[in-house]
Design a protein around this motif. Structure first.
Motif, PDB file in Angstrom:
ATOM      1  N   ALA A  37      62.574  -4.399  35.032  1.00  9.03           N
ATOM      2  CA  ALA A  37      62.085  -5.278  36.103  1.00  9.03           C
ATOM      3  C   ALA A  37      60.562  -5.347  36.099  1.00  9.03           C
ATOM      4  N   GLN A  38      59.901  -4.228  35.840  1.00  7.41           N
ATOM      5  CA  GLN A  38      58.435  -4.210  35.794  1.00  7.41           C
ATOM      6  C   GLN A  38      57.911  -4.942  34.569  1.00  7.41           C
ATOM      7  N   THR A  39      58.563  -4.781  33.450  1.00 13.91           N
ATOM      8  CA  THR A  39      58.154  -5.495  32.238  1.00 13.91           C
ATOM      9  C   THR A  39      58.292  -7.003  32.446  1.00 13.91           C
ATOM     10  N   LEU A  40      59.374  -7.405  33.073  1.00 13.27           N
ATOM     11  CA  LEU A  40      59.585  -8.827  33.344  1.00 13.27           C
ATOM     12  C   LEU A  40      58.590  -9.368  34.365  1.00 13.27           C
ATOM     13  N   ALA A  41      58.069  -8.497  35.234  1.00  9.52           N
ATOM     14  CA  ALA A  41      57.045  -8.943  36.197  1.00  9.52           C
ATOM     15  C   ALA A  41      55.796  -9.420  35.460  1.00  9.52           C
ATOM     16  N   PHE A  42      55.464  -8.770  34.350  1.00  8.35           N
ATOM     17  CA  PHE A  42      54.312  -9.203  33.556  1.00  8.35           C
ATOM     18  C   PHE A  42      54.554 -10.605  32.982  1.00  8.35           C
ATOM     19  N   ILE A  43      55.765 -10.843  32.510  1.00 10.23           N
ATOM     20  CA  ILE A  43      56.112 -12.174  31.994  1.00 10.23           C
ATOM     21  C   ILE A  43      56.106 -13.191  33.138  1.00 10.23           C
ATOM     22  N   GLN A  44      56.659 -12.775  34.275  1.00 14.65           N
ATOM     23  CA  GLN A  44      56.678 -13.655  35.447  1.00 14.65           C
ATOM     24  C   GLN A  44      55.257 -14.014  35.878  1.00 14.65           C
ATOM     25  N   TRP A  45      54.336 -13.081  35.767  1.00 15.95           N
ATOM     26  CA  TRP A  45      52.933 -13.305  36.125  1.00 15.95           C
ATOM     27  C   TRP A  45      52.373 -14.483  35.323  1.00 15.95           C
ATOM     28  N   TRP A  46      52.615 -14.476  34.023  1.00 12.96           N
ATOM     29  CA  TRP A  46      52.134 -15.560  33.172  1.00 12.96           C
ATOM     30  C   TRP A  46      52.814 -16.885  33.521  1.00 12.96           C
ATOM     31  N   ILE A  47      54.105 -16.843  33.778  1.00 10.07           N
ATOM     32  CA  ILE A  47      54.840 -18.050  34.147  1.00 10.07           C
ATOM     33  C   ILE A  47      54.262 -18.651  35.425  1.00 10.07           C
ATOM     34  N   ILE A  48      53.992 -17.801  36.413  1.00  5.25           N
ATOM     35  CA  ILE A  48      53.432 -18.281  37.680  1.00  5.25           C
ATOM     36  C   ILE A  48      52.042 -18.870  37.464  1.00  5.25           C
ATOM     37  N   LEU A  49      51.214 -18.195  36.673  1.00  3.87           N
ATOM     38  CA  LEU A  49      49.855 -18.697  36.445  1.00  3.87           C
ATOM     39  C   LEU A  49      49.862 -20.086  35.804  1.00  3.87           C
ATOM     40  N   PHE A  50      50.800 -20.323  34.898  1.00  3.87           N
ATOM     41  CA  PHE A  50      50.832 -21.614  34.198  1.00  3.87           C
ATOM     42  C   PHE A  50      51.604 -22.693  34.943  1.00  3.87           C
ATOM     43  N   GLY A  52      53.010 -22.272  38.452  1.00 10.84           N
ATOM     44  CA  GLY A  52      53.024 -22.199  39.911  1.00 10.84           C
ATOM     45  C   GLY A  52      54.414 -21.968  40.475  1.00 10.84           C
ATOM     46  N   LYS A  53      55.358 -21.632  39.604  1.00 11.18           N
ATOM     47  CA  LYS A  53      56.740 -21.389  40.028  1.00 11.18           C
ATOM     48  C   LYS A  53      57.250 -20.092  39.411  1.00 11.18           C
ATOM     49  N   GLU A  98      69.588  -8.721  51.812  1.00  9.94           N
ATOM     50  CA  GLU A  98      69.491 -10.160  51.593  1.00  9.94           C
ATOM     51  C   GLU A  98      68.055 -10.511  51.198  1.00  9.94           C
ATOM     52  N   PHE A  99      67.950 -11.385  50.229  1.00 15.76           N
ATOM     53  CA  PHE A  99      66.644 -11.849  49.787  1.00 15.76           C
ATOM     54  C   PHE A  99      66.836 -13.232  49.191  1.00 15.76           C
ATOM     55  N   THR A 100      66.112 -14.202  49.695  1.00 12.77           N
ATOM     56  CA  THR A 100      66.263 -15.584  49.270  1.00 12.77           C
ATOM     57  C   THR A 100      65.175 -15.942  48.246  1.00 12.77           C
ATOM     58  N   TYR A 101      65.607 -16.560  47.184  1.00  6.97           N
ATOM     59  CA  TYR A 101      64.702 -16.997  46.118  1.00  6.97           C
ATOM     60  C   TYR A 101      63.787 -18.111  46.619  1.00  6.97           C
ATOM     61  N   GLU A 102      62.492 -17.947  46.354  1.00 10.40           N
ATOM     62  CA  GLU A 102      61.487 -18.970  46.658  1.00 10.40           C
ATOM     63  C   GLU A 102      60.864 -19.399  45.331  1.00 10.40           C
ATOM     64  N   PRO A 103      61.131 -20.618  44.882  1.00 14.95           N
ATOM     65  CA  PRO A 103      60.636 -21.012  43.559  1.00 14.95           C
ATOM     66  C   PRO A 103      59.115 -21.121  43.473  1.00 14.95           C
ATOM     67  N   ASN A 104      58.469 -21.626  44.515  1.00  8.91           N
ATOM     68  CA  ASN A 104      57.020 -21.814  44.461  1.00  8.91           C
ATOM     69  C   ASN A 104      56.294 -20.496  44.681  1.00  8.91           C
ATOM     70  N   ALA A 105      55.210 -20.325  43.908  1.00  8.93           N
ATOM     71  CA  ALA A 105      54.418 -19.109  44.000  1.00  8.93           C
ATOM     72  C   ALA A 105      52.938 -19.465  44.071  1.00  8.93           C
ATOM     73  N   ASP A 106      52.195 -18.700  44.810  1.00  9.44           N
ATOM     74  CA  ASP A 106      50.753 -18.895  44.933  1.00  9.44           C
ATOM     75  C   ASP A 106      50.071 -18.326  43.691  1.00  9.44           C
ATOM     76  N   ARG A 107      49.435 -19.185  42.928  1.00 10.24           N
ATOM     77  CA  ARG A 107      48.797 -18.758  41.678  1.00 10.24           C
ATOM     78  C   ARG A 107      47.651 -17.786  41.921  1.00 10.24           C
ATOM     79  N   VAL A 108      46.844 -18.031  42.944  1.00  9.17           N
ATOM     80  CA  VAL A 108      45.674 -17.174  43.197  1.00  9.17           C
ATOM     81  C   VAL A 108      46.106 -15.781  43.612  1.00  9.17           C
ATOM     82  N   SER A 109      47.023 -15.678  44.586  1.00  8.79           N
ATOM     83  CA  SER A 109      47.448 -14.336  45.015  1.00  8.79           C
ATOM     84  C   SER A 109      48.211 -13.625  43.901  1.00  8.79           C
ATOM     85  N   SER A 110      48.927 -14.389  43.075  1.00  7.82           N
ATOM     86  CA  SER A 110      49.617 -13.773  41.943  1.00  7.82           C
ATOM     87  C   SER A 110      48.618 -13.259  40.908  1.00  7.82           C
ATOM     88  N   PHE A 111      47.559 -14.019  40.667  1.00  9.42           N
ATOM     89  CA  PHE A 111      46.539 -13.595  39.698  1.00  9.42           C
ATOM     90  C   PHE A 111      45.904 -12.270  40.117  1.00  9.42           C
TER      91      PHE A 111
END
Length: 182
Positions: A37-50, A52-53, A98-111
């Protein structure tokens, strides 16, 4: 994320006496799955930066890990007695997650997520230290009396809810900062 668990004052003395040993198989799975899950967070970080989702497949895997951890750690911390099932689906444990998926992500706070996590890490460390003492007190109380105090239960539960929110934020699953008063 939302997590709740039903309180039960009467507790099993024997299973709580050996709770750490009983939880070892789950802790091994949690550690391996958490590393993924942590390794995938790094990949997710790049996806969000490029984009925004958030990538939903990555989010789903991380959410499954959190769902599993939301049952394993309360078991380890003596919040309930039924041995948890492996995987993200409960099997009669007195918990709800319970946790609901939110597709949109804030690029700045994620960075800046790692920097923004620093205060949350400090809060989590302080809560964890205090919770370790409360868990030890609960262990003695349960083993000696077969009962758990509501106050101890509530404190451990509150720390566990913070753990869930902290990990969800750290894994880029949400933009909501972990609240120390969930």
């Amino acid at each position: 994320p939302h997590f709740s668990i039903a309180f039960s004052e009467r507790r099993e003395r024997l299973s709580n006496c050996f709770r750490t040993l009983l939880a070892i198989p789950h802790l091994i799975v949690m550690n391996a799955w958490g590393s993924l899950a942590q390794t995938l967070a790094f990949i997710q970080w790049w996806i969000i930066l490029f984009t925004g989702k958030r990538n939903q497949s990555i989010w789903n895997l991380q959410n499954s890990w959190l769902a599993y951890g939301s049952r394993v750690y309360p078991y380890l911390y003596m919040l309930y007695d039924k041995w948890p099932a492996f995987g993200d689906q409960p099997d009669g444990e007195p918990t709800t997650y319970e946790f609901t998926y939110e597709p949109n992500a804030d690029r700045v706070s994620s960075f800046f997520r790692l920097i923004m996590l620093i205060p949350a890490v400090i809060i989590y460390i302080a809560l964890s230290i205090a919770t370790a003492f409360v868990i030890l007190f609960s262990w003695f109380t349960i083993v000696l009396t077969g009962k758990q105090h509501q106050g101890s239960f509530n404190f451990i539960l509150k720390t566990h809810r913070y753990w869930i929110a902290f990990n969800a934020y750290g894994l880029l699953m949400t933009d909501s900062y972990p609240n120390s008063n969930p």
